[in-house]
Design an enzyme around this catalytic site. Structure first.
Site, PDB file in Angstrom:
ATOM      1  N   CYS A  71      22.106  -6.854  21.257  1.00  0.00           N
ATOM      2  CA  CYS A  71      20.670  -7.136  21.175  1.00  0.00           C
ATOM      3  C   CYS A  71      19.976  -6.221  20.153  1.00  0.00           C
ATOM      4  CB  CYS A  71      20.016  -6.891  22.523  1.00  0.00           C
ATOM      5  SG  CYS A  71      20.818  -7.725  23.874  1.00  0.00           S
ATOM      6  N   ARG A  82      23.468  -7.986  13.947  1.00  0.00           N
ATOM      7  CA  ARG A  82      23.993  -7.361  15.167  1.00  0.00           C
ATOM      8  C   ARG A  82      24.611  -8.391  16.111  1.00  0.00           C
ATOM      9  NH1 ARG A  82      21.555  -2.200  16.382  1.00  0.00           N
ATOM     10  NH2 ARG A  82      21.697  -2.637  18.597  1.00  0.00           N
ATOM     11  N   TRP A 107      21.696 -10.877  22.944  1.00  0.00           N
ATOM     12  CA  TRP A 107      23.129 -11.202  22.997  1.00  0.00           C
ATOM     13  C   TRP A 107      23.462 -11.233  24.479  1.00  0.00           C
ATOM     14  CZ3 TRP A 107      27.778  -8.893  24.611  1.00  0.00           C
ATOM     15  CH2 TRP A 107      28.955  -9.383  24.019  1.00  0.00           C
ATOM     16  N   ASN A 120      17.440  -3.389  25.450  1.00  0.00           N
ATOM     17  CA  ASN A 120      18.865  -3.397  25.064  1.00  0.00           C
ATOM     18  C   ASN A 120      19.611  -2.586  26.104  1.00  0.00           C
ATOM     19  OD1 ASN A 120      18.115  -4.686  22.778  1.00  0.00           O
ATOM     20  ND2 ASN A 120      18.792  -3.095  21.353  1.00  0.00           N
ATOM     21  N   GLY A 121      20.821  -3.035  26.449  1.00  0.00           N
ATOM     22  CA  GLY A 121      21.621  -2.280  27.417  1.00  0.00           C
ATOM     23  C   GLY A 121      21.833  -3.084  28.691  1.00  0.00           C
ATOM     24  N   GLU A 165      45.037  -4.838  11.488  1.00  0.00           N
ATOM     25  CA  GLU A 165      43.685  -4.990  10.952  1.00  0.00           C
ATOM     26  C   GLU A 165      43.545  -6.311  10.183  1.00  0.00           C
ATOM     27  OE1 GLU A 165      40.931  -3.835  11.519  1.00  0.00           O
ATOM     28  OE2 GLU A 165      39.700  -4.234   9.766  1.00  0.00           O
ATOM     29  N   LYS A 218      40.800  -9.057  11.186  1.00  0.00           N
ATOM     30  CA  LYS A 218      39.793  -9.545  10.235  1.00  0.00           C
ATOM     31  C   LYS A 218      39.795 -11.071  10.207  1.00  0.00           C
ATOM     32  CE  LYS A 218      37.669  -7.120   9.667  1.00  0.00           C
ATOM     33  NZ  LYS A 218      37.594  -5.751  10.056  1.00  0.00           N
ATOM     34  N   GLU A 226      38.534 -12.714  13.576  1.00  0.00           N
ATOM     35  CA  GLU A 226      37.127 -12.570  13.935  1.00  0.00           C
ATOM     36  C   GLU A 226      36.190 -13.394  13.057  1.00  0.00           C
ATOM     37  OE1 GLU A 226      36.485  -7.998  12.222  1.00  0.00           O
ATOM     38  OE2 GLU A 226      35.458  -8.595  14.032  1.00  0.00           O
ATOM     39  N   HIS A 237      62.159  -9.236  18.170  1.00  0.00           N
ATOM     40  CA  HIS A 237      62.075  -9.104  19.625  1.00  0.00           C
ATOM     41  C   HIS A 237      61.086 -10.090  20.231  1.00  0.00           C
ATOM     42  CE1 HIS A 237      64.577  -5.565  19.285  1.00  0.00           C
ATOM     43  NE2 HIS A 237      63.814  -5.206  18.263  1.00  0.00           N
ATOM     44  N   LYS A 244      27.740  -6.577  16.248  1.00  0.00           N
ATOM     45  CA  LYS A 244      28.106  -5.535  15.294  1.00  0.00           C
ATOM     46  C   LYS A 244      28.414  -4.235  16.010  1.00  0.00           C
ATOM     47  CE  LYS A 244      28.810  -3.583  11.373  1.00  0.00           C
ATOM     48  NZ  LYS A 244      30.160  -3.818  10.818  1.00  0.00           N
TER      49      LYS A 244
HETATM   50  O1  M6R Z   1      30.924   0.852  15.543  1.00  0.00           O
HETATM   51  P1  M6R Z   1      32.376   1.017  15.865  1.00  0.00           P
HETATM   52  O2  M6R Z   1      33.203   1.380  14.673  1.00  0.00           O
HETATM   53  O3  M6R Z   1      32.622   1.962  17.006  1.00  0.00           O
HETATM   54  O4  M6R Z   1      32.850  -0.417  16.334  1.00  0.00           O
HETATM   55  C1  M6R Z   1      34.123  -0.633  16.848  1.00  0.00           C
HETATM   56  C2  M6R Z   1      34.451  -2.103  16.891  1.00  0.00           C
HETATM   57  O5  M6R Z   1      33.557  -2.777  17.715  1.00  0.00           O
HETATM   58  C3  M6R Z   1      34.426  -2.729  15.493  1.00  0.00           C
HETATM   59  O6  M6R Z   1      35.279  -2.083  14.616  1.00  0.00           O
HETATM   60  C4  M6R Z   1      34.817  -4.223  15.575  1.00  0.00           C
HETATM   61  O7  M6R Z   1      36.153  -4.356  15.936  1.00  0.00           O
HETATM   62  C5  M6R Z   1      34.526  -4.910  14.234  1.00  0.00           C
HETATM   63  N1  M6R Z   1      33.870  -6.156  14.446  1.00  0.00           N
HETATM   64  C6  M6R Z   1      35.747  -5.185  13.451  1.00  0.00           C
HETATM   65  O8  M6R Z   1      35.507  -5.832  12.250  1.00  0.00           O
END
Ligand code: M6R
Length: 610
Positions: free
Chosen positions: A2, A27, A77, A103-104, A483, A487, A490, A506, A605
């Site tokens: 949020c 966000r 969110w 937020n929270g 990674e 990427k 997501e 395996h 985000k």
């Molecule tokens: O703000 P942070 O680096 O702690 O966030 C961690 C993850 O939420 C963040 O890296 C997330 O996996 C990204 N969307 C990856 O692209």
């Protein structure tokens, strides 16, 4: 997650709030709303819409709001209750005299809800937030600050609130525990926001509200107290980001812009952190003697930052000879890890607000460990709750998919490993000199790799219809494989798995047939030949291979359908280089599929709730 922006000044609040909300879109959200105090009739006016902010704009165009110079707004969110009009914020009391954005998560909202229901309060939403509006109204006896203070005393959990009240249209009250909130100081106007980009074009003077603090904003003044009523002298910081750093500047997406910013980010890091061939880690918070006494390290992080942390393990163990365990923060916090006297906790985070990472650090520090954070966001919660900070200074990262923050984290882990290697006498001057020399080449090598983006775009055109991807790497590039897969999934929603190539036999080899796209990370290194064996095995089963290899490696093109070359470099530094083709593969595949690259579905985000 949020987003919040609030305004108090002499201009019409609604357009300012809408503009700010758009800057918080990155966000992640599913609905939005504004609430303002109308000077015309002393009422609170609320407009909400499900979906994109343009829906809220359309609603406001058809139902305009004027004569309102104080207001709050929110992108939601969903956590408690589906994305819908009635669950979106602001939430009000029954008479609509109080409006709240939040937020929270309020953990005890069920019990508060039942208590209020017994008193006859009718709830209109399923949210945890709505209780706050009703509580503030119940405690309001002409003083909004006191009413908010009392309401806060009743709630448990994490929150950042913005509250307005029809009885006092010249006041905006804010409070925080756990969720970030900043105050922007303008001339004859002030702001609250969950994040700097929301107000960057209005002011660069900000106060980072701390946990357990609340604020009262008028047009010309900001007062801050602790929740117990003790006044706090606000510290005003000047944000160094430029407005341009939060805009696309001609790129079609923030993600592509941020991929292109990586040479600059690493160049800045080198400039500020390497002096006379030594690594300078200002802000680290521990003395050289304390660093020398470190016996083991736990790296805690989430998502992409966790993958950077995994690379860090290889670097620190190899360069400094200190044992490292890398934990997903959400696992660390519940598994009672064994912390010794000289255990260091190293957290890695772009936002510095990730709930699990923060909780892991709090837990470890409560048990006596020292904690350093590698963080991008200045003044964030992790920074405040650690003994020291190594800022990556990558600038605001707006695309939800982390790119420049990731390579900056690896860069900083590399420097940290060098520093420890030097202090622990694991590294000779000559070795350090050689490594630093290589490291300094990274920015120019990045530029060379980025010149191949059209080639990567062409590969993506051939690959975007594959229903499943496998990413393979070994050793220091095993985390790169994880990674690369993260990427892709997501932002394109294509199922993708990252695997240690040695583990392929395996299990994952069962996936390979002519319909499987496999990305093999195979730069020159001591495990190169092992990677080639894996590639052969995939080829024998008709898998479709894209290899990332070192310039000059002609042989690999015999085994792979496509090759993306990276310049030759010390194998330990290759995760920094291979990151770029992996990011570009994901980016162009997602673009081909017409996905919302910067704001992928369901993602936020910064994950500020558990
Ligand atoms: O703000 P942070 O680096 O702690 O966030 C961690 C993850 O939420 C963040 O890296 C997330 O996996 C990204 N969307 C990856 O692209």
């Amino acid at each position: 997650m949020c987003g919040i922006i609030g305004y108090i000044g002499s201009k019409e609040a609604t357009p300012i709030l809408l503009e700010g909300l758009k800057k918080l879109e990155y966000r992640g959200y599913d609905s939005s709303g504004v609430g303002v105090c109308s000077a015309k009739d002393g009422k609170i006016i609320v407009r909400k819409a499900q979906g994109k902010i343009r829906h809220l704009e359309d609603l406001i165009k058809s139902h305009p709001i004027t004569h309102a110079t104080t207001g709050i707004s929110h992108t939601r969110w969903a956590t408690h209750g589906a994305p819908s009009h009635r669950n979106s914020h602001p939430h009000c009391d029954v008479k609509q005299t109080i409006a709240v954005v939040h937020n929270g998560i309020i953990e005890n909202y069920q019990e508060l809800r039942q208590e209020l229901q017994k008193k006859g309060v009718k709830f209109v939403s399923e949210t945890d937030t709505e209780v706050v509006g009703h509580l503030v109204a119940e405690y309001f006896k002409g003083d909004l600050v006191k009413a908010v203070q009392k309401a806060i005393g009743r709630v448990r959990g994490a929150f950042a609130f913005g509250v307005i009240c029809s009885a006092d249209p010249n006041l905006l009250v804010a409070a925080r525990v756990g969720s970030p909130l900043i105050i922007g100081i303008g001339k004859g106007e002030n702001f609250i926001a969950s994040d700097v980009p929301a107000i960057l074009d209005k002011t660069k003077r900000v106060i980072y509200l701390k946990d357990g603090e609340m604020a009262a904003l008028t047009r010309d003044d900001v007062k801050i107290w602790k929740f117990d009523g003790k006044p706090v002298t606000p510290k005003i910081d000047t944000v160094t980001f430029t407005v341009g750093s939060a805009q696309k500047e001609g790129y079609p997406h923030f993600m592509l812009k941020e991929i292109h910013e990586q040479p600059h980010v690493l160049a800045q890091m080198i400039k500020s952190r390497i002096k006379n061939d030594h690594v300078v880690l200002d802000g680290i918070g521990l003395s050289d003697n304390q660093l020398k006494s470190i016996k083991n390290i736990y790296i805690v992080a989430c998502g992409t930052a966790y993958h950077a942390g995994m690379v860090g393990k290889y670097l620190i163990e190899k360069i400094a000879g200190i044992p490292v365990v890398v934990d997903a923060a959400s696992e660390f916090r519940y598994r009672e890890p064994i912390l010794q006297k000289n255990t260091l906790i190293l957290s890695v985070s772009q936002s510095g607000e990730t709930a699990d990472t923060l909780a892991a650090v709090r837990d470890a520090r409560a048990r006596g460990a020292k904690a350093i954070t590698i963080c991008n966001a200045v003044g964030s919660s992790l920074v405040r709750e650690s003994d020291g900070v190594l800022y990556t200074h990558a600038g605001p990262e707006i695309g939800v998919a982390s790119t420049k923050a990731y390579t900056a984290q690896i860069g900083m882990l590399y420097l940290f490993a060098l520093k420890l290697g030097e202090l622990h006498k694991k590294l000779s001057d000559q070795e350090r000199h050689k490594i630093i020399k290589e490291f300094k080449h990274i920015p120019s090598l990045y530029k060379t790799i980025l010149q191949q983006k059209e080639h990567v775009a062409q590969i993506a055109k051939k690959k975007f219809r594959f229903g499943c991807f496998l990413f393979l790497g070994r050793n220091v590039n095993y985390p790169s494989a994880l990674e690369g897969a993260l990427k892709l999934k997501e932002i394109s929603y294509i199922p993708a798995e990252g695997y240690a190539a040695g583990e392929m036999k395996h299990g994952p080899i069962a996936l390979i047939d002519e319909y499987r796209a496999v990305v093999c990370i195979a730069p020159q290194s001591e495990v190169y030949e092992k990677m080639i064996s894996n590639i052969q095995e995939i080829r024998a089963r008709k898998g479709k291979i894209t290899a990332i290899a070192t310039e000059g490696d002609k042989d690999i093109s015999k085994h792979a359908d496509y090759v993306i070359y990276i310049p030759k470099i010390d194998p330990l530094l290759t995760p920094l280089l291979v990151a770029i083709p992996l990011q570009l593969i994901a980016y162009y595949i997602a673009v081909n599929l017409g996905c919302d690259v910067d704001q992928p579905r369901n993602l936020a985000k910064s994950v500020t709730v558990e």
